[in-house]
Scaffold this motif. Structure first.
Motif: not given
Lengths: 111, 112
Positions: B9, B90, B103-105
């Motif tokens: 992240x 992203x 989408x991913x985070x």
């Protein structure tokens, strides 16, 4: 180059009000999509409208498309605090599903 | 549900380091994409891939490379990170024939 430009850049409304945001683009398109992004997260697909469609609904969302003006609008009715997010339009011209995203409208819904 | 995951992240790297950003999707999608997102600029496409070992340059490929050895995994590589690559990255995937992207985070990368 950016295909879509959203307007306004930021919008602040009271809970229960309707929110309208607009997207303009420059060249002909196959489809136009709207995505939502909560703060610091990935995008989530909301709705897709094809170039031969003029209006589409999904729950509290209403999308219109005017290909003659190269513009689309997203209306969120009876807004909620949870609708607070950035909203992006995305256009494509076919091919390998490559889409071009706009710069987004930041919506704040005040409880 | 389609799930797209990204390896980190938050990531902090130093100028000149080689950086790997990993993305994995679990729904057998053919197409995968890497974007960077910067304030006022929206999402800009770096690279995309429509099949294993296939890649296409997006709008801003300079300073980046990608690798797709397996269908579910798409890696973004910064060969020598620079401060102007500080951004939110992203990853997304889509099924051939469908325009909707998942989408991913996101990975927020800071290059010092």
């Amino acid at each position: 180059s950016q295909q879509g430009e959203e307007d306004p850049q930021a919008l602040s409304i009271q809970e229960g009000e309707n929110a309208t945001m607009n997207c303009s683009y420059k060249t002909s398109i196959n489809n136009l999509q709207w995505y939502r992004q909560n703060s610091g997260r990935g995008l989530v697909h909301l709705i897709l409208i094809r170039s031969n469609e003029r209006e589409k609904h999904s729950g509290r969302l209403r999308v219109t498309l005017d290909t003659s003006k190269k513009s689309s609008s997203l209306l969120i009715t009876a807004s909620r605090a949870a609708d607070t997010a950035s909203y992006f339009c995305a256009t494509d011209r076919g091919g390998y599903q490559k889409v071009t995203f706009g710069t987004g409208t930041k919506l704040q819904v005040i409880p | 549900d389609v799930k797209v995951t990204q390896s980190s992240r938050y990531l902090v790297k130093r100028t000149g380091e080689k950086v790997f950003l990993e993305c994995v999707q679990d729904m057998d999608h053919e197409n995968m994409f890497w974007y960077r997102q910067d304030p006022g600029l929206g999402l800009r496409l770096i690279y995309f891939s429509y099949d294993v070992k296939m890649k296409e340059k997006g709008d801003i490929p300079e300073g980046y490379s990608v690798s797709r050895e397996k269908k579910e995994r798409f890696s973004l590589i910064l060969e020598s990170a620079s401060t102007n690559q500080t951004s939110m990255y992203l990853c997304a995937s889509s099924l051939t024939g469908s325009i909707e992207q998942f989408f991913g985070p996101g990975t927020r990368l800071t290059v010092l």
